[in-house]
Scaffold this active site. Structure first.
Site, short mmCIF file in Angstrom:
data_model
loop_
_atom_site.label_atom_id
_atom_site.label_comp_id
_atom_site.label_asym_id
_atom_site.label_seq_id
_atom_site.Cartn_x
_atom_site.Cartn_y
_atom_site.Cartn_z
NE ARG A 81 -3.77 -0.13 -0.18
CZ ARG A 81 -4.77 -0.48 -1.32
NH1 ARG A 81 -4.30 -1.67 -2.08
NH2 ARG A 81 -5.08 0.38 -1.32
CB SER A 138 7.71 9.12 -0.21
OG SER A 138 7.84 7.68 0.37
CG HIS A 195 -20.44 48.95 -26.90
ND1 HIS A 195 -20.20 48.21 -25.56
CD2 HIS A 195 -19.74 49.69 -26.61
CE1 HIS A 195 -19.72 49.69 -24.85
NE2 HIS A 195 -19.19 49.87 -25.62
CD GLN A 231 6.20 13.78 3.81
OE1 GLN A 231 4.82 13.77 4.13
NE2 GLN A 231 6.90 13.26 5.69
CB SER A 260 -23.48 19.87 -40.42
OG SER A 260 -24.73 19.57 -39.70
#
Length: 482
Positions: free
Chosen positions: A82, A109, A156, A238, A286
């Site tokens: 694990r 690790s 705009h 760590q 399409s």
């Protein structure tokens, strides 16, 4: 189960380049761990650990590229213990029996996981930056080619003063230059976590070297040097600070905003039929409407840009909840968000390279739209020309106002063409300037300094930004997987 029975991310299976996918692959990850263990052993031996033999180092050098069988063996080992790192320590030790006792010596690790991640982030930026450089270069060529072509400007999304096709492109390019600056900074700021031990205190290495602080510092610096980095983070917990992930992903999120704006502009221009993305000879727009020429590449850019922008929040939230020296709730999300961000950026830039290398401009459509709006824009020029002939500005203003409203009604209520100039030519009041109307309506006189701005920007600002990347520029066509 067949591979076709399992979900695979389309980022790698459908879109991203092989070179980017390889960086975040399992083989590269685990092979990089082995390189880290090798360089740790080399540095430890150089600094003074006689227990590490030359034979151990040679065995490790000979097996840096992990095999499929070893990956499978490590996966089975992880199911038992694990712990992914320890599973690979055991498998590497079986492959290199003379090194089995010194692999991972003094390390935690995060020596392999975090340092490897930093290597991947640097290498990933080294894939992205050349692609960004080429997008900028291609769009710069486009801008220069069309620097003089007048086009209706929009504010705009309403008709505004004219600009040029090339000048508009400089707006995209300028933002891309800022993205290049941001990516350079992020890439060059990356350091390594180095050898810091379980909580960042280097206690395990201090024990290995019998309390010799100088040797521990030498070890930290030497490992970083062997791995090709120029600096190590001076303090860590760590893990390296997850704030670094924010700094790494921020330029990518910002690039996403640039890409989305660029692609949206092209999509709008495609609707106006002024500029289109490349459309291949056999491409289908399409399944139902055979005539369609959908801007699918730009739509892809917009879609993925939104995804990439959202990934920055993963890094921000993760950095904010790291308790003291570390927690593990960063692990799962970083396995997803960091590769996803770079794979997505890779796809965006590849697609933008494809788009920018084949943009199609339709000058006649542009000219027609200018002609439909220019008469209204020219009213001030007409008034000034009449004043120079001795007429009253106020009287001229009223005359042109009446004619403008009549022409506007034809356009809006009857769906006809703008006939303001025909009305001016037919109105005796304006006879003094009839011969000047063509000059007053020349589109090139309405673009201001757009051509000059474009040329200066490309030849100065863009040239300066790309001067160190000339060897990366290429003219090869950019194809996409789909």
């Amino acid at each position: 189960m067949s591979a076709n029975d399992k979900y695979s991310t389309p980022l790698s299976s459908r879109y991203a380049s092989d070179e980017m996918s390889k960086i975040f692959s399992l083989r590269n990850r685990f092979s990089t761990w082995r390189k880290l263990w090798l360089n740790l052993a080399i540095a430890e031996k150089e600094v003074g650990l006689d227990m590490i033999s030359d034979k151990a180092i040679e065995q490790m050098k000979a097996h840096l590229e992990i095999t499929d069988e070893e990956i499978e063996a490590a996966s089975k080992e992880e199911a038992i213990v694990r712990h992914d790192v320890m599973a690979h320590v055991h498998v590497f030790g079986k492959t290199c029996p003379d090194a089995a006792g010194i692999i991972h010596l003094g390390a935690t690790s995060c020596f392999v996981t975090d340092n490897a991640d930093l290597i991947f982030l640097r290498d990933a930026y080294d894939v992205l930056i050349p692609k960004l450089v080429n997008v900028i270069n291609r769009l710069s060529e486009f801008a220069l080619k069309y620097k003089d072509l007048p086009v209706l400007g929009w504010t705009h999304f309403q008709p505004a003063q004219l600009t040029t096709v090339g000048k508009r492109a400089t707006l995209w390019i300028q933002e891309l230059l800022w993205d290049l600056r941001n990516m350079e900074r992020a890439r060059n700021d990356l350091g390594l976590r180095g050898v810091k031990g379980t909580t960042g205190t280097q206690a395990s290495f201090l024990s290995l070297f019998h309390g010799n602080h100088d040797q521990v510092e030498q070890l930290d610096e030497r490992v970083v040097e062997l791995l090709g980095f120029d600096h190590v983070y001076p303090v860590t917990g760590q893990t390296y600070s997850r704030k670094i992930d924010i700094d790494v992903l921020s330029p990518l999120a910002s690039l996403g905003a640039t890409a989305h704006k660029f692609a949206t502009d092209i999509r709008l221009l495609a609707n106006l039929k002024e500029v289109e993305e490349p459309f291949e000879k056999s491409q289908i727009g399409s399944s139902a409407m055979a005539y369609k020429r959908n801007p699918m590449r730009c739509e892809r850019v917009c879609s993925l840009a939104r995804h990439m922008g959202g990934l920055l929040n993963d890094a921000i939230q993760t950095a904010s909840v790291q308790w003291f020296e570390r927690t593990l709730d960063d692990s799962a999300i970083r396995r997803i968000s960091l590769p996803s961000a770079f794979l997505t950026a890779d796809i965006l830039l590849s697609t933008m390279n494809n788009i920018s290398s084949g943009l199609v401009v339709y000058p006649k459509v542009i000219e027609r739209r200018i002609n439909s709006e220019l008469p209204f824009m020219a009213t001030e020029n007409i008034i000034m020309a009449m004043v120079e002939k001795g007429e009253s500005r106020q009287e001229c203003h009223e005359e042109i106002r009446v004619l403008s409203h009549q022409a506007s009604a034809v356009v809006k209520q009857e769906g006809g063409d703008n006939d303001l100039i025909q009305r001016v030519r037919a109105t005796e009041y304006f006879k003094p300037i009839w011969n000047e109307l063509d000059t007053l309506l020349d589109p090139s006189t309405f673009v201001g300094r757009a051509p000059q701005q474009t040329e200066k920007f490309i030849n100065k600002d863009v040239a300066n930004a790309l001067k160190n990347y000339k060897h990366l520029v290429n003219d090869e066509s950019v194809s996409l997987n789909v």
